[in-house]
Design an enzyme around this catalytic site. Sequence first.
Site, mmCIF file in Angstrom:
data_model
loop_
_atom_site.group_PDB
_atom_site.id
_atom_site.type_symbol
_atom_site.label_atom_id
_atom_site.label_comp_id
_atom_site.label_asym_id
_atom_site.label_seq_id
_atom_site.Cartn_x
_atom_site.Cartn_y
_atom_site.Cartn_z
ATOM 1 N N TRP A 103 13.629 70.237 55.944
ATOM 2 C CA TRP A 103 12.775 71.374 55.595
ATOM 3 C C TRP A 103 13.590 72.650 55.423
ATOM 4 C CZ3 TRP A 103 8.525 70.402 53.335
ATOM 5 C CH2 TRP A 103 7.842 69.220 53.624
ATOM 6 N N ASP A 173 10.285 79.416 59.886
ATOM 7 C CA ASP A 173 9.265 78.422 59.563
ATOM 8 C C ASP A 173 8.910 77.709 60.860
ATOM 9 O OD1 ASP A 173 7.756 76.264 58.754
ATOM 10 O OD2 ASP A 173 9.254 75.444 57.381
ATOM 11 N N LYS A 197 -0.433 70.795 61.327
ATOM 12 C CA LYS A 197 0.234 70.115 62.423
ATOM 13 C C LYS A 197 -0.308 70.570 63.787
ATOM 14 C CE LYS A 197 4.336 69.849 59.513
ATOM 15 N NZ LYS A 197 4.348 68.434 59.179
#
Length: 362
Positions: A103, A173, A197
Amino acid sequence: MAKRAYNFNAGPAALPLEVLQKAQEQLVEYQGIGMSIMEISHRSSQYEQLNEETQSLMKELFGIPDGYKVLFLQGGGSTQFAMIPMNFLKAGKTAAYVHTGSWADKALKEAKLFGETAVVASSEADKFTKIPDLSGLQLGENTAYLHITSNETIEGSQYQQYPDTGSVPLIVDMSSDILSRPVDISKFAMIYAGAQKNLGPSGVTVVILREDMLEDLPKNIPTMLKYEIHAKNNSLYNTPPVYSVYMVNLVLKWIKENGGLEAMERRNREKADLIYQAIDGSGGFYSGVVDPAYRSIMNITFRMKDEELEKKFVKESEANGFVGLKGHRSVGGLRASTYNAVPYEACKALAEFMADFQKRNS
């Protein structure tokens, strides 16, 4: 109700049963208004109240100080990968990135499309099994910002502490571990997270943005990609993902009712420990992917001696009610995502299944 699956999906992920039941109760009619929350206008007083309340809950639970905006945007964390350099990477400046896995790499690739970037630390040489030591990190005066990925969902690593970047804005993030533990928000210029999530269903992305970041932004950014527009309009410039924000509201209330972030962290560590103990106590039958000092309490990655045995593990786990234990297609292996809403009982059941599987396949 039929027995619920043991949901270890990485995202979209488990939601608290109490939240789902509350949403079910209010699905057809929301607070006596004669229609569903999905049907009301985002300009209505009912939605404006929900929007404000959800912002306030986020500020309260996460300890967000004055001087920050809470925004509810769309497009997932992946859209933020592009919005960040579009808004904050100006000519003559360099965006600094720490490369810790899949990511972080995606965020970096998007930034390269808009300006100068630099990888100031990386764990690639360690096959992303660690988080780089940033204690001695030196950032130049022309650094626009430092971007990090708090928790790598695919590889299973997590920052145990965050760097001090001084006057350089720190952007993170937190899609995989937001609200899983207390955090000093004042360290950050911006925090962003896809909701799917730890916050709710997919469809809404939460952005926590320090207000001084909204000053002197480029004028040639498309309207929908300007943080300034969304901040000025309180996330109501266009039709927001109403139902997703409503679900985030219910999840935040659930966290508050269950003791807040200190309680979440305690439970998350207890849950993760069950599975890590099953891995570490297996005598090598299971092997953890990440160096123990950097292991995530959200995404537990592990391997077995060969892929055929891993496939057998996944097949048998599914037959026993476990969902989502196959590792990401890019890295293989096995992964258990133990977000806030995953019950302790599910993690205990997984640890017991792992022990039984080892006994039968050693």
